[in-house]
Design a protein around this motif. Structure first.
Motif, PDB file in Angstrom:
ATOM      1  N   UNK A 135      -2.750 -24.797 -49.602  1.00 50.96           N
ATOM      2  CA  UNK A 135      -2.130 -25.813 -49.202  1.00 50.96           C
ATOM      3  C   UNK A 135      -1.530 -26.283 -50.364  1.00 50.96           C
ATOM      4  N   UNK A 136       0.369 -25.918 -50.712  1.00 54.89           N
ATOM      5  CA  UNK A 136       0.373 -26.296 -52.107  1.00 54.89           C
ATOM      6  C   UNK A 136      -0.141 -26.027 -53.149  1.00 54.89           C
ATOM      7  N   UNK A 137      -0.073 -24.877 -53.173  1.00 52.93           N
ATOM      8  CA  UNK A 137      -0.677 -23.951 -54.315  1.00 52.93           C
ATOM      9  C   UNK A 137      -2.727 -24.105 -54.570  1.00 52.93           C
ATOM     10  N   UNK A 138      -3.038 -25.218 -53.807  1.00 51.27           N
ATOM     11  CA  UNK A 138      -4.285 -25.986 -53.732  1.00 51.27           C
ATOM     12  C   UNK A 138      -5.304 -25.474 -52.886  1.00 51.27           C
ATOM     13  N   UNK A 139      -6.117 -24.711 -53.372  1.00 53.14           N
ATOM     14  CA  UNK A 139      -6.791 -23.728 -52.394  1.00 53.14           C
ATOM     15  C   UNK A 139      -7.645 -25.333 -51.400  1.00 53.14           C
ATOM     16  N   UNK A 140      -9.022 -24.490 -50.950  1.00 46.09           N
ATOM     17  CA  UNK A 140      -9.496 -24.760 -50.225  1.00 46.09           C
ATOM     18  C   UNK A 140      -8.720 -26.541 -49.718  1.00 46.09           C
ATOM     19  N   UNK A 141      -7.832 -26.494 -49.216  1.00 41.48           N
ATOM     20  CA  UNK A 141      -7.672 -27.688 -48.239  1.00 41.48           C
ATOM     21  C   UNK A 141      -8.234 -27.395 -47.258  1.00 41.48           C
ATOM     22  N   UNK A 142      -8.654 -29.034 -46.162  1.00 40.68           N
ATOM     23  CA  UNK A 142      -8.657 -28.796 -44.869  1.00 40.68           C
ATOM     24  C   UNK A 142      -7.466 -29.552 -44.223  1.00 40.68           C
ATOM     25  N   UNK A 143      -7.683 -28.241 -43.160  1.00 39.64           N
ATOM     26  CA  UNK A 143      -5.730 -28.903 -42.510  1.00 39.64           C
ATOM     27  C   UNK A 143      -5.992 -29.547 -41.252  1.00 39.64           C
ATOM     28  N   UNK A 144      -5.926 -30.386 -40.862  1.00 45.24           N
ATOM     29  CA  UNK A 144      -6.783 -30.781 -39.541  1.00 45.24           C
ATOM     30  C   UNK A 144      -5.899 -31.187 -38.756  1.00 45.24           C
ATOM     31  N   UNK A 145      -5.510 -30.891 -37.497  1.00 50.54           N
ATOM     32  CA  UNK A 145      -4.300 -31.353 -36.633  1.00 50.54           C
ATOM     33  C   UNK A 145      -5.210 -32.977 -35.891  1.00 50.54           C
ATOM     34  N   UNK A 146      -4.925 -33.831 -36.632  1.00 50.81           N
ATOM     35  CA  UNK A 146      -5.717 -34.777 -36.287  1.00 50.81           C
ATOM     36  C   UNK A 146      -5.043 -35.788 -36.435  1.00 50.81           C
ATOM     37  N   UNK A 147      -4.894 -37.028 -35.442  1.00 51.70           N
ATOM     38  CA  UNK A 147      -3.775 -38.695 -36.062  1.00 51.70           C
ATOM     39  C   UNK A 147      -4.625 -39.691 -35.841  1.00 51.70           C
ATOM     40  N   UNK A 148      -3.549 -40.352 -35.722  1.00 51.71           N
ATOM     41  CA  UNK A 148      -3.898 -41.779 -34.887  1.00 51.71           C
ATOM     42  C   UNK A 148      -3.052 -43.036 -34.690  1.00 51.71           C
ATOM     43  N   UNK A 149      -2.211 -41.852 -34.551  1.00 52.13           N
ATOM     44  CA  UNK A 149      -0.678 -42.276 -34.388  1.00 52.13           C
ATOM     45  C   UNK A 149      -0.569 -41.771 -32.332  1.00 52.13           C
ATOM     46  N   UNK A 150      -0.121 -41.086 -32.188  1.00 56.39           N
ATOM     47  CA  UNK A 150       0.064 -40.075 -31.231  1.00 56.39           C
ATOM     48  C   UNK A 150       1.222 -39.620 -30.806  1.00 56.39           C
ATOM     49  N   UNK A 151       1.868 -39.403 -32.192  1.00 60.36           N
ATOM     50  CA  UNK A 151       2.919 -38.429 -32.479  1.00 60.36           C
ATOM     51  C   UNK A 151       2.894 -37.540 -33.271  1.00 60.36           C
ATOM     52  N   UNK A 152       1.388 -36.973 -33.567  1.00 58.07           N
ATOM     53  CA  UNK A 152       0.648 -35.848 -33.838  1.00 58.07           C
ATOM     54  C   UNK A 152       1.611 -35.397 -34.823  1.00 58.07           C
ATOM     55  N   UNK A 153       0.830 -34.711 -35.405  1.00 60.02           N
ATOM     56  CA  UNK A 153       0.847 -34.626 -36.936  1.00 60.02           C
ATOM     57  C   UNK A 153      -0.572 -33.461 -37.306  1.00 60.02           C
ATOM     58  N   UNK A 154      -0.579 -33.351 -38.712  1.00 55.43           N
ATOM     59  CA  UNK A 154      -1.342 -33.280 -39.356  1.00 55.43           C
ATOM     60  C   UNK A 154      -2.189 -34.497 -40.195  1.00 55.43           C
ATOM     61  N   UNK A 155      -3.743 -34.133 -40.528  1.00 60.48           N
ATOM     62  CA  UNK A 155      -4.202 -34.686 -41.188  1.00 60.48           C
ATOM     63  C   UNK A 155      -4.825 -33.570 -42.874  1.00 60.48           C
TER      64      UNK A 155
END
Lengths: 361, 125
Positions: free
Chosen positions: A175-195
């Protein structure tokens, strides 16, 4: 007071910094209402690097997590995430958390910043089976990119196909050229997105890449004040307000993450609460009279008798109404029940409301 | 930070503009900025005689609630009723359309407790 890896950036962006859970955190940049609506209608990014991260590994990892959490970890497969909580042995909650299944022998726990030490000591005290535990809280940065335009803002930064990721799943990738990034389909807003979880040394690079990639969609940094109004519109519990060491998951409406398919701490007590009911229940309410409910205000019935207490409250930027959550007597929990909130010695009318308060179109 | 030189200030971050035996009261630019988005101004003391330091109203921001204090003894003559529908005017124009009350006082005003713009500026750093 600790600082996140992005502290200098927040200051340069004009953020108002406040102490929160031992960290200097950005509470707002331009204004809570404006930032709130950016997340609801566009895309915004929060620095939530204060959150804690523990790894639990080895042959005994599953056994430890089954014991200390309420949700059934055996149902997780690699790439899936569970919302869960840690019962405290007395029917209360040590913390609420996310459990990530990296493999059958490796899990990531994400806990509240204010509870890192307490959670660590608690889980460790229960680890008589000898699972390996690693506290990475001080070396991991976490950004939450939230809102309906998140996929468009982030997709150019990764080969992981974001639109194909289900809610509460994650990938580990570049992710953004960095290896081993955790891309998580979660959040605390109710509007969708990633952490997005990255090592502190890569935090600035990834943050800048997201700001740049999101510019065409007017992505903006968002402070913790809007994080609170967003979560409250969804009726999501905040530890320390709506749940704590004295509230049970059943009372708090967290029966759906309390699974009696396994043995765990407080199993019998919570099962009995589920079968026999509890004296009080956490509910949402909407003000009818003009006034804003706040934590610890009393909830009264029509005759002025105390029936409970407010645990969270605010003016909802999306609905332009004052909303809150609080505990009421179980027999008075039905939606539509008229209740009164005591605000500055006045009883102001409110109505119990089904959660969430906010529903996306 | 906007601190007009023709106004007086209190340590509670209110501004005072005296004209004859009437004073207009509001909150400062610093105060509105600290509070954030203001969503409700509640003033129900119109017509009352209040002492210095008594609460004349309450201001609700999204995150916090804060009391409003009388800068000196007087009678609350008037409340800015436009704030009922548009509390955000306190954020947008704290020294103008965001004024809160007018106080009538008797005799000479003892303004020894009030700060001038320079002293207030020192206070908020």
């Amino acid at each position: 007071m600790k600082k996140t890896a992005l502290y200098d950036k927040h200051v340069a962006l004009g953020a108002k910094m406040v102490p929160f859970a031992g960290y200097e955190m950005p509470v707002q940049y331009t204004g809570v209402k404006e930032e709130h609506l950016i997340v609801r209608n566009g895309v915004g990014m929060f620095d939530v690097s204060h959150m804690g991260e523990f790894y639990v590994k080895g042959d005994k990892a599953l056994a430890l997590l089954q014991k200390v959490t309420t949700n059934d970890v055996s149902k997780l497969i690699p790439g899936k995430i569970q919302y869960s909580c840690l019962p405290n042995g007395k029917g209360g909650i040590v913390d609420d958390l996310l459990v990530y299944c990296i493999s059958e022998k490796e899990y990531l726990l994400v806990v509240n910043a204010s509870n890192i030490e307490k959670d660590w000591n608690w889980i460790k005290s229960q680890n008589d089976m000898g699972a390996e535990m690693v506290n990475e809280s001080d070396s991991i940065s976490l950004f939450a990119i939230q809102g309906p335009k998140t996929n468009d803002a982030l997709q150019s930064l990764t080969d992981v196909v974001l639109s194909e990721m289900g809610y509460y799943t994650f990938s580990i990738g570049k992710f953004a050229g960095v290896e081993n990034v955790i891309i998580s389909a979660t959040g605390y807003t109710g509007s969708g997105g990633f952490e997005i979880y990255v090592k502190n040394k890569d935090a600035e690079k990834v943050w800048d890449a997201i700001i740049e990639a999101g510019a065409k969609l007017d992505l903006k940094p968002i402070g913790l004040a809007a994080r609170d109004t967003l979560r409250l519109e969804m009726g999501f519990c905040l530890y320390g307000n709506d749940i704590d060491d004295t509230t049970s998951p059943i009372e708090a409406g967290l029966g759906w993450i309390t699974k009696f398919t396994k043995d765990f701490i407080d199993n019998d007590l919570l099962l009995s609460q589920k079968e026999n009911g509890t004296d009080r229940k956490l509910v949402g309410f909407t003000m009818i009279d003009r006034g804003i409910p706040r934590k610890d205000y009393r909830i009264l019935d029509a005759d002025g008798n105390e029936m409970g207490v407010v645990t969270s409250g605010t003016q909802s930027p999306s609905l332009d109404k004052a909303i809150g959550m609080g505990y009421v007597k179980a027999e008075q929990k039905a939606s539509g029940t008229e209740i009164f909130i005591e605000i500055r010695n006045k009883s102001l009318k409110a109505e119990i409301t089904k959660l969430p308060f906010y529903k996306a179109d | 930070m906007n601190i007009p030189s023709d106004l007086k200030y209190t340590k509670d971050h209110e501004w005072v503009k005296v004209q004859g035996n009437t004073a207009t009261i509001g909150i400062t630019d610093f105060a509105q900025s600290e509070l954030g988005d203001i969503v409700f101004v509640e003033i129900e003391t119109t017509g009352e005689d209040l002492d210095a330091g008594e609460v004349f109203g309450t201001i609700e921001a999204v995150k916090t609630v804060s009391d409003l204090f009388m800068p000196f003894k007087g009678n609350v003559k008037e409340f800015n009723s436009e704030l009922e529908a548009s509390p955000e005017m306190v954020n947008e124009d704290p020294y103008g359309k965001g004024w809160m009350i007018k106080i009538e006082f008797e005799g000479d005003l003892d303004d020894s407790e009030l700060l001038d713009a320079e002293a207030y500026k020192d206070l908020v750093g």
